[in-house]
Design a protein around this motif. Structure first.
Motif, mmCIF file in Angstrom:
data_model
loop_
_atom_site.group_PDB
_atom_site.id
_atom_site.type_symbol
_atom_site.label_atom_id
_atom_site.label_comp_id
_atom_site.label_asym_id
_atom_site.label_seq_id
_atom_site.Cartn_x
_atom_site.Cartn_y
_atom_site.Cartn_z
ATOM 1 N N ARG A 130 0.835 -1.208 0.000
ATOM 2 C CA ARG A 130 0.000 0.000 0.000
ATOM 3 C C ARG A 130 0.869 1.258 0.000
ATOM 4 N NH1 ARG A 130 -5.277 1.083 2.366
ATOM 5 N NH2 ARG A 130 -5.399 -1.111 2.863
ATOM 6 N N GLU A 131 1.875 1.241 0.832
ATOM 7 C CA GLU A 131 2.746 2.413 0.937
ATOM 8 C C GLU A 131 3.534 2.633 -0.367
ATOM 9 O OE1 GLU A 131 6.181 4.182 3.823
ATOM 10 O OE2 GLU A 131 5.204 2.289 4.387
ATOM 11 N N ALA A 132 3.966 1.529 -0.956
ATOM 12 C CA ALA A 132 4.745 1.640 -2.201
ATOM 13 C C ALA A 132 3.894 2.222 -3.337
ATOM 14 C CB ALA A 132 5.276 0.268 -2.599
ATOM 15 N N MET A 133 2.614 1.901 -3.339
ATOM 16 C CA MET A 133 1.753 2.336 -4.449
ATOM 17 C C MET A 133 1.087 3.690 -4.184
ATOM 18 S SD MET A 133 -0.221 -1.212 -5.354
ATOM 19 C CE MET A 133 0.501 -2.561 -6.273
ATOM 20 N N GLN A 134 1.079 4.114 -2.954
ATOM 21 C CA GLN A 134 0.325 5.310 -2.543
ATOM 22 C C GLN A 134 0.613 6.571 -3.372
ATOM 23 O OE1 GLN A 134 -2.132 5.185 -0.367
ATOM 24 N NE2 GLN A 134 -2.601 7.359 -0.604
ATOM 25 N N PRO A 135 1.878 6.835 -3.772
ATOM 26 C CA PRO A 135 2.153 8.078 -4.516
ATOM 27 C C PRO A 135 1.337 8.219 -5.805
ATOM 28 C CG PRO A 135 4.199 7.072 -3.770
ATOM 29 C CD PRO A 135 3.106 6.089 -3.458
ATOM 30 N N VAL A 136 0.799 7.117 -6.310
ATOM 31 C CA VAL A 136 -0.017 7.167 -7.530
ATOM 32 C C VAL A 136 -1.232 8.079 -7.317
ATOM 33 C CG1 VAL A 136 -1.468 5.792 -9.078
ATOM 34 C CG2 VAL A 136 0.702 4.858 -8.252
ATOM 35 N N TRP A 137 -1.783 8.073 -6.119
ATOM 36 C CA TRP A 137 -2.974 8.887 -5.836
ATOM 37 C C TRP A 137 -2.737 10.347 -6.186
ATOM 38 C CZ3 TRP A 137 -6.985 7.793 -1.606
ATOM 39 C CH2 TRP A 137 -7.269 6.421 -1.544
ATOM 40 N N GLN A 138 -1.602 10.855 -5.695
ATOM 41 C CA GLN A 138 -1.313 12.285 -5.889
ATOM 42 C C GLN A 138 -1.188 12.643 -7.359
ATOM 43 O OE1 GLN A 138 2.099 13.349 -3.659
ATOM 44 N NE2 GLN A 138 0.869 14.085 -1.930
ATOM 45 N N LYS A 139 -0.602 11.730 -8.115
ATOM 46 C CA LYS A 139 -0.382 11.992 -9.546
ATOM 47 C C LYS A 139 -1.693 12.207 -10.288
ATOM 48 C CE LYS A 139 4.028 9.976 -10.544
ATOM 49 N NZ LYS A 139 4.566 8.720 -10.073
ATOM 50 N N PHE A 140 -2.761 11.544 -9.847
ATOM 51 C CA PHE A 140 -4.013 11.584 -10.608
ATOM 52 C C PHE A 140 -5.115 12.401 -9.940
ATOM 53 C CE2 PHE A 140 -1.572 8.146 -12.290
ATOM 54 C CZ PHE A 140 -1.767 8.251 -13.657
ATOM 55 N N GLU A 141 -4.800 12.925 -8.764
ATOM 56 C CA GLU A 141 -5.804 13.674 -8.002
ATOM 57 C C GLU A 141 -6.399 14.833 -8.811
ATOM 58 O OE1 GLU A 141 -5.143 14.558 -3.537
ATOM 59 O OE2 GLU A 141 -4.691 16.415 -4.639
ATOM 60 N N GLY A 142 -5.545 15.550 -9.533
ATOM 61 C CA GLY A 142 -6.002 16.706 -10.309
ATOM 62 C C GLY A 142 -6.982 16.296 -11.401
ATOM 63 N N ASP A 143 -6.655 15.226 -12.116
ATOM 64 C CA ASP A 143 -7.502 14.756 -13.221
ATOM 65 C C ASP A 143 -8.834 14.196 -12.720
ATOM 66 O OD1 ASP A 143 -5.972 15.433 -15.334
ATOM 67 O OD2 ASP A 143 -5.006 13.485 -15.569
ATOM 68 N N ILE A 144 -8.773 13.432 -11.650
ATOM 69 C CA ILE A 144 -9.986 12.761 -11.161
ATOM 70 C C ILE A 144 -10.895 13.757 -10.443
ATOM 71 C CG2 ILE A 144 -10.869 10.986 -9.581
ATOM 72 C CD1 ILE A 144 -8.178 9.486 -10.022
ATOM 73 N N GLY A 145 -10.292 14.605 -9.656
ATOM 74 C CA GLY A 145 -11.057 15.568 -8.858
ATOM 75 C C GLY A 145 -11.099 15.129 -7.400
ATOM 76 N N LYS A 146 -10.785 16.094 -6.523
ATOM 77 C CA LYS A 146 -10.740 15.794 -5.091
ATOM 78 C C LYS A 146 -12.092 15.339 -4.569
ATOM 79 C CE LYS A 146 -6.932 18.182 -2.944
ATOM 80 N NZ LYS A 146 -6.384 19.306 -2.297
ATOM 81 N N ASP A 147 -13.167 15.953 -5.130
ATOM 82 C CA ASP A 147 -14.524 15.630 -4.666
ATOM 83 C C ASP A 147 -14.844 14.156 -4.868
ATOM 84 O OD1 ASP A 147 -14.236 16.228 -7.383
ATOM 85 O OD2 ASP A 147 -16.377 16.665 -7.632
ATOM 86 N N ILE A 148 -14.422 13.627 -6.026
ATOM 87 C CA ILE A 148 -14.713 12.209 -6.314
ATOM 88 C C ILE A 148 -13.871 11.310 -5.406
ATOM 89 C CG2 ILE A 148 -14.564 10.402 -8.090
ATOM 90 C CD1 ILE A 148 -15.344 12.468 -10.150
ATOM 91 N N ILE A 149 -12.629 11.676 -5.205
ATOM 92 C CA ILE A 149 -11.763 10.850 -4.327
ATOM 93 C C ILE A 149 -12.339 10.844 -2.910
ATOM 94 C CG2 ILE A 149 -9.454 10.611 -3.314
ATOM 95 C CD1 ILE A 149 -8.273 11.621 -5.893
ATOM 96 N N GLU A 150 -12.847 12.000 -2.483
ATOM 97 C CA GLU A 150 -13.423 12.085 -1.141
ATOM 98 C C GLU A 150 -14.678 11.210 -1.022
ATOM 99 O OE1 GLU A 150 -12.340 16.331 0.259
ATOM 100 O OE2 GLU A 150 -14.498 15.994 0.624
ATOM 101 N N ALA A 151 -15.526 11.284 -2.028
ATOM 102 C CA ALA A 151 -16.756 10.466 -2.000
ATOM 103 C C ALA A 151 -16.413 8.987 -2.003
ATOM 104 C CB ALA A 151 -17.635 10.807 -3.204
ATOM 105 N N ALA A 152 -15.410 8.616 -2.785
ATOM 106 C CA ALA A 152 -15.006 7.208 -2.847
ATOM 107 C C ALA A 152 -14.441 6.769 -1.485
ATOM 108 C CB ALA A 152 -14.002 6.992 -3.950
ATOM 109 N N SER A 153 -13.645 7.649 -0.870
ATOM 110 C CA SER A 153 -13.053 7.310 0.438
ATOM 111 C C SER A 153 -14.141 7.095 1.473
ATOM 112 C CB SER A 153 -12.128 8.423 0.916
ATOM 113 O OG SER A 153 -11.092 8.621 -0.012
ATOM 114 N N LEU A 154 -15.182 7.916 1.382
ATOM 115 C CA LEU A 154 -16.287 7.793 2.359
ATOM 116 C C LEU A 154 -16.982 6.440 2.273
ATOM 117 C CD1 LEU A 154 -18.031 11.295 2.261
ATOM 118 C CD2 LEU A 154 -16.855 10.224 4.197
#
Ligand code: LMR
Length: 316
Positions: free
Chosen positions: A289-313
């Motif tokens: 999980r830790e090794a792969m985690q940086p991928v999130w940041q790379k795509f956050e802008g394209d996906i949108g923070k709102d969607i990532i937040e809803a998915a996390s919830l």
């Protein structure tokens, strides 16, 4: 000839449903259920032709064929929409969903449902989400416990920039290949490994050409069933209504079967004794999980923070 007779004699609307997996998979079963329900609800009015196993169109061709009207329904994995919307990249962020229930909650949420309409301007209408299952990592090596074990190895990936970044993050070499080419690529060593849910590993016999399958559950492989938006809108209203109902029934059927099929196929792979199934400890999984985690940041802008937040919830 009266109108009723003309309608009765009219040729049925032919609906071609093409996909790339075997019939005994969740998607294969869902497609057959859709045919059964649609033809029962609209006898003589529609004919659904299902083409499994990339028989009609494989990856890379099926989306184009849908837009050209050569096929009416396809169900690509959520990883394969990069060219049409970046928002669906949410589904491939590593360790995004804690389990299939969380993924289901997100898909059913208002944000998840909105994504079904997110490609209308490109001529694509989403009809439903279908489950397959969580992905496992496999290689042709004996040892597969930690990310360091995949360093320098070549992995087949679906056509997804997120999955490419995920393997680069592990210092491995990802290679985008169509699903129909995976068995041979694994067999001949063109690639060393792959990531797939149990049902694909079993039905495509990937376990015969891999040594170790690690139970990483690091991502999900699910589908969006899509149709050509123009064709869908032009259908007679009662046909569209009945097809929607048939799709709901098929979705329920496929999604109920998905966990069962994956559990059965995992067991069958273990019993075949060809590839070793490597279970991983909580600690090992934390390292992945830790090794792969940086991928999130790379795509956050394209996906949108709102969607990532809803998915996390949805992980609760
Ligand atoms: C893959 O290419 O690995 C999957 O998308 C195949 C599928 O449809 O399950």
């Amino acid at each position: 000839m009266g109108l009723a007779a003309a309608t009765a004699n009219a040729a049925p609307i032919v609906i071609k449903f093409s996909h790339v997996v075997a019939e005994k998979t969740p998607k294969g079963q869902g497609a057959l259920k859709f045919k059964e329900l649609a033809e029962a609800a609209l006898p003589g009015e529609v004919e659904v032709q299902v083409f499994p196993n990339s028989q009609l169109f494989g990856d890379g061709k099926e989306m184009e064929a849908l837009l050209l009207g050569d096929v009416q329904i396809i169900a690509p994995s959520l990883a394969k929409f990069d060219r049409y919307t970046k928002k669906l990249q949410i589904f491939d962020l590593p360790f995004m969903f804690s389990d299939m229930e969380a993924l289901d909650r997100f898909q059913s949420s208002p944000q998840g449902q909105e994504l079904l309409d997110s490609m209308q301007s490109k001529g694509i209408q989403g009809l439903a989400y279908w489950h397959n299952g969580l992905k496992q990592l496999s290689t042709n090596k004996d040892k597969l416990i930690l990310p360091s074990d995949v360093k320098g190895l070549k992995f087949r990936i679906q056509s997804s920039d997120v999955l490419e970044a995920q393997f680069r993050q592990l210092d491995a070499n990802p290679q985008k290949l169509a699903f129909s080419e995976v068995y041979q690529a694994l067999q001949t060593g063109v690639v060393d490994g792959a990531e797939n849910p149990w049902s694909n590993i079993y039905s495509q016999k990937f376990y015969e050409v891999q040594k170790t399958i690690a139970e990483t559950n690091h991502g999900a492989l699910d589908y969006m069933v899509i149709t050509n938006a123009g064709w869908w809108q032009e259908l007679p209203e009662h046909v569209r209504t009945e097809l929607k109902k048939a799709m709901d029934g098929a979705t329920q059927h496929a999604n109920q079967l998905a966990a069962e099929i994956n559990a059965h196929d995992k067991k069958a792979i273990g019993e075949a004794g060809k590839a070793k199934i490597q279970s991983l400890s909580k600690e090992d999984l934390a390292v992945w999980r830790e090794a792969m985690q940086p991928v999130w940041q790379k795509f956050e802008g394209d996906i949108g923070k709102d969607i990532i937040e809803a998915a996390s919830l949805s992980n609760g």
